[in-house]
Design a protein around this motif. Structure first.
Motif, PDB file in Angstrom:
ATOM      1  N   THR A  21       0.840  -1.206   0.000  1.00  0.00           N
ATOM      2  CA  THR A  21       0.000   0.000   0.000  1.00  0.00           C
ATOM      3  C   THR A  21       0.870   1.250   0.000  1.00  0.00           C
ATOM      4  O   THR A  21       0.633   2.188  -0.767  1.00  0.00           O
ATOM      5  N   LEU A  22       1.888   1.263   0.857  1.00  0.00           N
ATOM      6  CA  LEU A  22       2.773   2.429   0.935  1.00  0.00           C
ATOM      7  C   LEU A  22       3.583   2.571  -0.352  1.00  0.00           C
ATOM      8  O   LEU A  22       3.780   3.686  -0.840  1.00  0.00           O
ATOM      9  N   ALA A  23       4.011   1.456  -0.936  1.00  0.00           N
ATOM     10  CA  ALA A  23       4.764   1.502  -2.200  1.00  0.00           C
ATOM     11  C   ALA A  23       3.921   2.129  -3.304  1.00  0.00           C
ATOM     12  O   ALA A  23       4.415   2.947  -4.084  1.00  0.00           O
ATOM     13  N   ALA A  24       2.642   1.765  -3.372  1.00  0.00           N
ATOM     14  CA  ALA A  24       1.750   2.332  -4.395  1.00  0.00           C
ATOM     15  C   ALA A  24       1.587   3.833  -4.188  1.00  0.00           C
ATOM     16  O   ALA A  24       1.573   4.610  -5.149  1.00  0.00           O
ATOM     17  N   PHE A  25       1.474   4.266  -2.927  1.00  0.00           N
ATOM     18  CA  PHE A  25       1.332   5.693  -2.627  1.00  0.00           C
ATOM     19  C   PHE A  25       2.604   6.449  -3.024  1.00  0.00           C
ATOM     20  O   PHE A  25       2.537   7.516  -3.644  1.00  0.00           O
ATOM     21  N   ILE A  26       3.759   5.900  -2.684  1.00  0.00           N
ATOM     22  CA  ILE A  26       5.043   6.533  -3.026  1.00  0.00           C
ATOM     23  C   ILE A  26       5.168   6.668  -4.538  1.00  0.00           C
ATOM     24  O   ILE A  26       5.588   7.710  -5.050  1.00  0.00           O
ATOM     25  N   ASP A  27       4.781   5.623  -5.256  1.00  0.00           N
ATOM     26  CA  ASP A  27       4.840   5.646  -6.719  1.00  0.00           C
ATOM     27  C   ASP A  27       3.877   6.689  -7.298  1.00  0.00           C
ATOM     28  O   ASP A  27       4.236   7.474  -8.161  1.00  0.00           O
ATOM     29  N   GLU A  28       2.658   6.695  -6.774  1.00  0.00           N
ATOM     30  CA  GLU A  28       1.634   7.640  -7.250  1.00  0.00           C
ATOM     31  C   GLU A  28       2.059   9.088  -7.021  1.00  0.00           C
ATOM     32  O   GLU A  28       1.851   9.946  -7.865  1.00  0.00           O
ATOM     33  N   GLN A  29       2.688   9.343  -5.868  1.00  0.00           N
ATOM     34  CA  GLN A  29       3.123  10.704  -5.522  1.00  0.00           C
ATOM     35  C   GLN A  29       4.504  11.036  -6.102  1.00  0.00           C
ATOM     36  O   GLN A  29       4.985  12.149  -5.930  1.00  0.00           O
ATOM     37  N   GLN A  30       5.138  10.054  -6.711  1.00  0.00           N
ATOM     38  CA  GLN A  30       6.477  10.222  -7.298  1.00  0.00           C
ATOM     39  C   GLN A  30       7.498  10.712  -6.262  1.00  0.00           C
ATOM     40  O   GLN A  30       8.298  11.609  -6.517  1.00  0.00           O
ATOM     41  N   ALA A  49      -2.278  13.082   3.380  1.00  0.00           N
ATOM     42  CA  ALA A  49      -2.933  12.195   2.414  1.00  0.00           C
ATOM     43  C   ALA A  49      -2.556  10.742   2.683  1.00  0.00           C
ATOM     44  O   ALA A  49      -3.408   9.843   2.605  1.00  0.00           O
ATOM     45  N   ALA A  50      -1.291  10.486   2.996  1.00  0.00           N
ATOM     46  CA  ALA A  50      -0.843   9.118   3.300  1.00  0.00           C
ATOM     47  C   ALA A  50      -1.611   8.556   4.491  1.00  0.00           C
ATOM     48  O   ALA A  50      -2.013   7.389   4.488  1.00  0.00           O
ATOM     49  N   ILE A  51      -1.848   9.392   5.491  1.00  0.00           N
ATOM     50  CA  ILE A  51      -2.578   8.958   6.682  1.00  0.00           C
ATOM     51  C   ILE A  51      -4.063   8.777   6.355  1.00  0.00           C
ATOM     52  O   ILE A  51      -4.663   7.751   6.686  1.00  0.00           O
ATOM     53  N   ARG A  52      -4.678   9.763   5.706  1.00  0.00           N
ATOM     54  CA  ARG A  52      -6.109   9.690   5.363  1.00  0.00           C
ATOM     55  C   ARG A  52      -6.431   8.491   4.477  1.00  0.00           C
ATOM     56  O   ARG A  52      -7.489   7.891   4.590  1.00  0.00           O
ATOM     57  N   GLN A  53      -5.503   8.140   3.573  1.00  0.00           N
ATOM     58  CA  GLN A  53      -5.724   7.021   2.657  1.00  0.00           C
ATOM     59  C   GLN A  53      -5.332   5.677   3.267  1.00  0.00           C
ATOM     60  O   GLN A  53      -5.360   4.648   2.592  1.00  0.00           O
ATOM     61  N   GLY A  54      -4.953   5.679   4.542  1.00  0.00           N
ATOM     62  CA  GLY A  54      -4.638   4.437   5.242  1.00  0.00           C
ATOM     63  C   GLY A  54      -3.322   3.808   4.839  1.00  0.00           C
ATOM     64  O   GLY A  54      -3.084   2.626   5.102  1.00  0.00           O
ATOM     65  N   CYS A  55      -2.428   4.600   4.236  1.00  0.00           N
ATOM     66  CA  CYS A  55      -1.126   4.082   3.782  1.00  0.00           C
ATOM     67  C   CYS A  55      -0.102   4.057   4.909  1.00  0.00           C
ATOM     68  O   CYS A  55       0.880   3.319   4.841  1.00  0.00           O
ATOM     69  N   LEU A  56      -0.320   4.874   5.924  1.00  0.00           N
ATOM     70  CA  LEU A  56       0.637   5.027   7.017  1.00  0.00           C
ATOM     71  C   LEU A  56      -0.133   5.411   8.271  1.00  0.00           C
ATOM     72  O   LEU A  56      -0.933   6.344   8.234  1.00  0.00           O
TER      73      LEU A  56
END
Length: 193
Positions: A21-30, A49-56
């Motif tokens: 999940t975190l990898a996808a967020f990092i990729d999406e946010q570049q 956004a990372a927190i709200r989207q449940g990534c972290l």
């Protein structure tokens, strides 16, 4: 199911995340930075956004200490009532994609090595600063129970930590007006006999 882990913190906090999940967020946010904590401090809208989207899910402003962690996806708190320090009111979002939830000392995101977490080594090859548990993929609503064995005078070895109550939900809980910096995660009297 209940899963138990122990973690040693060398920095004043820990974070929970699914590495996929975190990898996808990092990729999406570049995001190219390896110090994610600094990056999220420099770009708070991305951190939020990372927190709200449940990534972290950050648990910070807590002392560096040895903590017991309980991951509970039943409907009932497992911590005995006499050990409970508090049940926090806030409900937090957590998205599980890979079926693995990582818990690490804050240093884990200050020197973030995605490959390490995607190919997480067995416990005997770790330093005790991180742990993992298996969870059903999907969205989770997380509540936090703080606990400590106050009757124990053995300051270094008494039970203390967090029980994470994990409920699978159709959509992630909204953070609305929640300021994650003000969530009272610290366990009262932890460093006092």
């Amino acid at each position: 199911m209940l899963q138990h882990q122990k973690i040693t913190l060398e920095t004043p906090g820990m974070v929970l995340f699914d590495p996929a999940t975190l990898a996808a967020f990092i990729d999406e946010q570049q995001i190219k930075a390896t110090d994610l904590l600094q990056y999220f401090n420099d770009y708070p809208e991305v951190g939020d956004a990372a927190i709200r989207q449940g990534c972290l899910l950050p648990i910070y402003s807590i002392p560096a200490w040895d903590y017991q962690l309980v991951f509970n996806d039943t409907d009932t708190i497992s911590t005995p009532a006499h050990l409970i320090d508090a049940v926090l009111d806030v409900v937090l979002p957590l998205k599980i994609s890979s079926g693995t939830l990582i818990v690490t000392d804050l240093f884990g995101i200050m020197e973030f090595d995605l490959d390490y977490y995607l190919h997480f080594p067995p416990p005997e090859e770790r330093l005790g600063l991180d742990a993992d548990v298996r969870l059903e993929a999907g969205n989770h609503a997380v509540r936090v129970v703080k606990f400590m064995a106050r009757q124990s005078s053995d300051l270094e070895n008494r039970a203390c930590g967090y029980e994470f109550l994990l409920q699978q939900v159709a959509s992630l809980p909204a953070m609305a007006d929640t300021d994650v910096d003000k969530i009272p995660y610290a366990i009262d009297g932890l460093m006092q006999a």
